[in-house]
Design a protein around this motif. Structure first.
Motif, mmCIF file in Angstrom:
data_model
loop_
_atom_site.group_PDB
_atom_site.id
_atom_site.type_symbol
_atom_site.label_atom_id
_atom_site.label_comp_id
_atom_site.label_asym_id
_atom_site.label_seq_id
_atom_site.Cartn_x
_atom_site.Cartn_y
_atom_site.Cartn_z
ATOM 1 N N ILE A 1 -6.278 -2.821 -5.597
ATOM 2 C CA ILE A 1 -5.330 -3.900 -5.266
ATOM 3 C C ILE A 1 -5.295 -4.941 -6.385
ATOM 4 N N THR B 1 -1.846 -5.315 -8.172
ATOM 5 C CA THR B 1 -1.141 -6.604 -8.034
ATOM 6 C C THR B 1 -0.753 -7.102 -9.424
ATOM 7 N N CYS C 1 1.066 -1.736 -3.066
ATOM 8 C CA CYS C 1 0.105 -2.809 -2.744
ATOM 9 C C CYS C 1 0.109 -3.129 -1.258
ATOM 10 N N THR D 1 -3.345 -2.750 1.239
ATOM 11 C CA THR D 1 -3.995 -3.855 1.969
ATOM 12 C C THR D 1 -4.562 -3.325 3.292
#
Ligand code: 3HC
Length: 311
Positions: free
Chosen positions: A132, A136, A154, A158
């Motif tokens: 992540i 990101t 992404c 999560t």
């Protein structure tokens, strides 16, 4: 490639514009993106193997369903990323051939074995946690199709991250002594490979300068690594776990400073010498061969459709 074309391209990057597949781009930009995106896609597909091995051995239906959903997501991420790479002119066959013959890389992290069920939680927490941070950063990438793929991926990561963390914290905090031990053993084995998966240190990262110059990478490997450690070190400690790095401490700025990283092991793994490299490639080749009939059937169907359309 004229200096004017390059200058105009770099002005677009500096202005924060997204480069799209039909736009002019330096050959080196195209090559870098094909390298990165195809290896990212390989990582997603190979990453299904360590987790997939536990779907039949999940402790209950709830955990089994979550793991099936996560592995299915990884397959989708792989497809998404292969498509993004195809917009740059490479073909699926070329990319798969590079993986199956061992020419292409995929993330070092998937060359470690998943020995217990807690590994599945630790992969979700640490490996998806590191992914992540990296993804990101890549969501701001100058190449439109990759940047948009990252935004979609992404959001699904999560969920992967949360389910892993929730599982391990439950074992570490309220588990039986065996579960606590299993969680700590998983951390002992996954901490350093997760720290390494974000790439070699900046001084040993030949691709970073060019990637940063053209806005493909917005942060260096060490910067993303620091973000990863700053978030996860306090959370692991809070869960009552011990991080297998005796030198780890916080500095005045609040950054968690890690001890020496075993880069020798890392480069051995990415050269193909890790615990599971051979097994991973054998699995991928076996699936590819066993799935040949599906590709043949699809091609035959397509050929018949074309023939009928031509009549
Ligand atoms: N595993 C395997 N190879 C690695 C690596 C890793 N963790 N880190 C670096 N390398 C390789 C690079 O590919 C490069 O080799 P190459 O030139 O033959 O491709 C060499 O080591 C030198 O490394 P550099 O730092 O110069 O390479 P980059 O600048 O490309 O940085 C990277 C490496 C940070 C991994 C970057 O390529 C990147 O951000 N890639 C896209 C993200 C990605 O691939 N993530 C995979 C994570 S797993 C995942 O996302 C699945 C999730 O669902 C859990």
């Amino acid at each position: 490639e004229t200096p004017e074309q390059l200058a105009a391209f770099e002005a677009r990057i500096a202005a924060g514009e997204k480069i799209e597949s039909g736009d002019w781009m330096p050959e080196a930009y195209r090559k870098q993106l094909i390298r990165m995106i195809s290896q990212h896609a390989h990582s997603e597909v190979v990453g299904m193997l360590p987790e997939g091995a536990w779907i039949t051995r999940a402790p209950n239906l709830h955990r089994k369903m979550i793991l099936i959903a996560k592995v299915q997501d990884e397959a989708g991420h792989g497809q998404y990323l292969y498509h993004a790479a195809e917009t740059l002119g490479t073909t699926r066959e070329e990319m798969l051939d590079a993986l199956l013959t061992g020419k292409a890389k995929y993330s070092s992290i998937f060359n470690y074995p998943t020995l217990t069920w807690a590994d599945i939680g630790m992969i979700g927490w640490l490996v998806d946690g590191a992914a992540i941070k990296n993804q990101t950063m890549l969501a701001g990438c100058s190449y439109g199709p990759y940047s948009r793929a990252m935004v979609r991926i992404c959001s699904e990561e999560t969920f992967h991250h949360k389910q892993g963390k929730e599982m391990v914290v439950a074992y570490a905090r309220e588990g039986t002594p065996e579960q606590k031990k299993m969680a700590q053993d998983a951390l002992n084995r996954w901490w350093w490979p997760a720290v390494q998966m974000l790439g070699p240190s900046d001084k040993d990262s030949p691709n970073t300068p060019q990637l940063m110059r053209w806005g493909i990478k917005l942060k260096t490997n060490d910067e993303v690594r620091q973000e990863f450690i700053n978030e996860h070190a306090p959370e692991l400690l809070e869960a009552g776990l011990t991080i297998p790095d005796p030198d780890l401490h916080q500095d005045e700025q609040g950054n968690w400073i890690h001890g020496p990283i075993n880069w020798e092991e890392f480069f051995e793994v990415i050269k193909g010498g890790g615990q599971m490299n051979r097994a991973r490639l054998e699995s991928r080749n076996r699936s590819h061969d066993e799935g040949a009939w599906v590709r043949e059937a699809l091609n035959a169907y397509e050929a018949r459709r074309h023939a009928q359309a031509a009549d």
